[in-house]
Design a protein around this motif. Sequence first.
Motif, PDB file in Angstrom:
ATOM      1  N   THR A   4     -44.494  88.914  70.428  1.00 29.67           N
ATOM      2  CA  THR A   4     -44.307  88.315  71.740  1.00 29.67           C
ATOM      3  C   THR A   4     -42.811  88.069  71.954  1.00 29.67           C
ATOM      4  N   LYS A   5     -42.435  87.737  73.150  1.00 26.83           N
ATOM      5  CA  LYS A   5     -41.019  87.517  73.453  1.00 26.83           C
ATOM      6  C   LYS A   5     -40.444  86.357  72.633  1.00 26.83           C
ATOM      7  N   SER A   6     -41.216  85.278  72.495  1.00 32.62           N
ATOM      8  CA  SER A   6     -40.720  84.133  71.734  1.00 32.62           C
ATOM      9  C   SER A   6     -40.646  84.441  70.237  1.00 32.62           C
ATOM     10  N   ASP A   7     -41.606  85.218  69.707  1.00 33.41           N
ATOM     11  CA  ASP A   7     -41.558  85.607  68.293  1.00 33.41           C
ATOM     12  C   ASP A   7     -40.368  86.510  68.013  1.00 33.41           C
ATOM     13  N   ARG A  11     -37.187  85.616  65.496  1.00 31.52           N
ATOM     14  CA  ARG A  11     -36.772  86.497  64.420  1.00 31.52           C
ATOM     15  C   ARG A  11     -35.267  86.793  64.489  1.00 31.52           C
ATOM     16  N   ILE A  12     -34.788  87.048  65.701  1.00 30.72           N
ATOM     17  CA  ILE A  12     -33.362  87.299  65.903  1.00 30.72           C
ATOM     18  C   ILE A  12     -32.565  86.040  65.564  1.00 30.72           C
ATOM     19  N   LYS A  13     -33.079  84.875  65.955  1.00 32.99           N
ATOM     20  CA  LYS A  13     -32.408  83.606  65.692  1.00 32.99           C
ATOM     21  C   LYS A  13     -32.252  83.375  64.191  1.00 32.99           C
ATOM     22  N   PHE A  14     -33.296  83.622  63.420  1.00 36.58           N
ATOM     23  CA  PHE A  14     -33.219  83.454  61.972  1.00 36.58           C
ATOM     24  C   PHE A  14     -32.218  84.427  61.363  1.00 36.58           C
ATOM     25  N   ARG A  15     -32.174  85.643  61.874  1.00 36.98           N
ATOM     26  CA  ARG A  15     -31.241  86.648  61.369  1.00 36.98           C
ATOM     27  C   ARG A  15     -29.790  86.215  61.625  1.00 36.98           C
ATOM     28  N   ASP A  93     -23.113  80.528  68.159  1.00 39.52           N
ATOM     29  CA  ASP A  93     -24.499  80.855  67.827  1.00 39.52           C
ATOM     30  C   ASP A  93     -25.250  81.055  69.137  1.00 39.52           C
ATOM     31  N   ARG A  94     -25.556  82.296  69.451  1.00 44.10           N
ATOM     32  CA  ARG A  94     -26.200  82.597  70.728  1.00 44.10           C
ATOM     33  C   ARG A  94     -27.691  82.279  70.718  1.00 44.10           C
ATOM     34  N   GLY A  95     -28.228  81.855  69.608  1.00 42.69           N
ATOM     35  CA  GLY A  95     -29.594  81.361  69.531  1.00 42.69           C
ATOM     36  C   GLY A  95     -30.675  82.407  69.754  1.00 42.69           C
ATOM     37  N   GLY A  96     -30.397  83.643  69.429  1.00 38.64           N
ATOM     38  CA  GLY A  96     -31.389  84.696  69.596  1.00 38.64           C
ATOM     39  C   GLY A  96     -31.406  85.320  70.971  1.00 38.64           C
TER      40      GLY A  96
END
Length: 117
Positions: A4-7, A11-15, A93-96
């Motif tokens: 989903t968009k939030s998932d 994932r990008i945020k953790f990376r 930090d763009r936050g994903g």
Amino acid sequence: MSLTKSDRRQRIKFRIRKIVSGTAAKPRLSVFRSNKEIYAQLIDDVNGVTLLAASSREKGVDTKGTNVEVAAAVGKLVAEKALKAGIENVTFDRGGYLYHGRIQSLAEGARAAGLKF
């Protein structure tokens, strides 16, 4: 099954967070974007504290205009607060979120007001 968009954003945020972290001398400028508002805060990850924050909900921010213009005003506000506190270097930090639109405008507003990253 696709994400989903939030998932996907999570994932990008953790990376990003594996690489980007803040210290007291060079805090992390973290951005959160909702549909209506935009928030930015400077975080010291070593001590786990938020040094300062700014958002589009504060009284000093003019909410007239487009969302991109409001984000630029929030960037200028967070930069002014940081410079008053003696902070001039940060990590972004763009936050994903994609570096586009409101996120880019906030970053450029902070740079224009004197914050270095």
